[in-house]
Design a protein around this motif. Structure first.
Motif, short mmCIF file in Angstrom:
data_model
loop_
_atom_site.label_atom_id
_atom_site.label_comp_id
_atom_site.label_asym_id
_atom_site.label_seq_id
_atom_site.Cartn_x
_atom_site.Cartn_y
_atom_site.Cartn_z
N ILE A 1 -11.64 0.60 -1.15
CA ILE A 1 -12.14 1.52 -0.56
C ILE A 1 -11.55 2.06 0.95
O ILE A 1 -11.71 1.01 1.84
N GLY A 2 -11.15 3.09 1.25
CA GLY A 2 -10.64 3.33 2.35
C GLY A 2 -11.63 4.05 3.04
O GLY A 2 -12.64 3.61 3.86
N GLY B 1 -8.74 5.13 -4.20
CA GLY B 1 -8.35 6.44 -4.40
C GLY B 1 -9.71 7.18 -4.35
O GLY B 1 -10.24 7.69 -5.40
N SER B 2 -10.42 7.33 -3.16
CA SER B 2 -11.36 8.38 -2.80
C SER B 2 -12.62 8.03 -3.68
O SER B 2 -13.44 8.63 -4.17
N GLU C 1 0.85 3.82 1.55
CA GLU C 1 1.12 4.44 3.05
C GLU C 1 2.36 3.66 3.52
O GLU C 1 3.15 4.14 4.06
N HIS D 1 0.79 -1.19 0.01
CA HIS D 1 -0.03 -0.03 -0.12
C HIS D 1 0.93 1.31 -0.02
O HIS D 1 2.19 1.15 0.75
N ALA E 1 -4.68 10.29 -5.03
CA ALA E 1 -6.21 10.21 -4.95
C ALA E 1 -6.54 9.72 -3.60
O ALA E 1 -7.85 9.70 -3.52
N ILE E 2 -5.59 9.22 -2.81
CA ILE E 2 -5.93 8.55 -1.63
C ILE E 2 -6.26 9.58 -0.72
O ILE E 2 -5.48 10.24 -0.30
#
Ligand code: PGA
Length: 249
Positions: free
Chosen positions: A232-233, A211-212, A98, A96, A172-173
């Protein structure tokens, strides 16, 4: 095998209370989805057993956000792929952005983790994506190609059946900015042709966009021919939003 998947990456959010309320709200509506979408819940590792118990009897699958590069031993704070499988999870995110940006994870680390995951029969969700600077410099395609060819260097034959790729442009995240459906589709098509070059059964590999992704942009993204679902975050922490996204897959 290529199938439509929507995965919920909770990141470092949640609590026992959230597990209880969120899974409670998701269980019924997501079990009765009739669009064939596979749903994967990816909570912090500490809550995997709890989520596993609450998902029992449903078709929802479970994953983790990271695994160790090693089998077992003196690696304080790490969690091995075999432990993840033992706790009932079937998927793991690897690489990921991050982890790459905040923890210095390299493509070599990613490749080792991919091997660990495959050895423990976990399905890998390999995350790739370019930064804004790289996109503006015209490097997006090359960056993503490198991440995939290096991260998946050890995958061959049957191993491809256990690989999913999530294209998540870093810019986009969590920013509210999404790639347009056309831009996302173009990158997904490029990823599929790279997979063919690498000798993978390119049409059988699921490619997710992340990303969003929100309820109001999910359908347009998922309608693209090479986009097989989403990672999906933020929106996965809201039951109604996540259900709507899964319904539009
Ligand atoms: P986001 O996160 O949906 O909050 O942008 C996606 C991800 O990082 O997997």
């Amino acid at each position: 095998m290529r199938r439509t998947l929507v995965a919920a990456n909770w990141k470092m959010n949640g609590s026992k209370d959230l597990v209880q309320s969120l899974i409670g709200e998701l269980r019924e509506p997501l079990s009765s989805l009739d669009n064939g979408v596979g749903v994967v819940i990816i909570p912090p590792a500490l809550y995997v057993s709890d989520v596993s118990e609450r998902l029992a009897g449903t078709s929802l699958a479970l994953g983790v956000q990271n695994i160790a590069r090693w089998d077992s031993g003196a690696y304080t704070g790490e969690i091995a792929a075999a432990m993840v499988a033992d706790a009932g999870a079937r998927y793991t995110l690897i690489g990921h952005s991050e982890r790459r940006q905040l923890f210095g994870e390299t493509d070599d680390d990613v490749a080792e983790k991919v091997q660990q995951a495959l050895n423990s029969k976990l399905t890998v969700i390999l995350c790739v994506g370019e930064t804004l600077e790289e996109r503006q410099g015209g490097l997006a395609g090359q960056v993503v190609r490198n991440q995939i060819s290096r991260g998946l260097a050890g995958v061959s034959g049957q191993g491809w059946q256990s690989v999913v790729i999530a294209y998540e442009p870093v810019w986009a995240i969590g920013t509210g900015k999404t790639a347009t459906s056309d831009d996302a589709q173009a990158m997904h098509r490029e990823i599929r042709s790279l997979l063919a070059e690498l000798g993978a059964p390119a049409d059988d590999v699921s490619l997710l966009y992340g990303g969003s992704v929100k309820p109001d942009n999910a359908a347009a993204l998922f309608a693209q021919p090479d986009i097989d679902g989403g990672l999906i975050g933020g929106a996965s922490l809201n039951a109604q939003d996540f259900i709507r996204i899964c319904q539009s897959a």
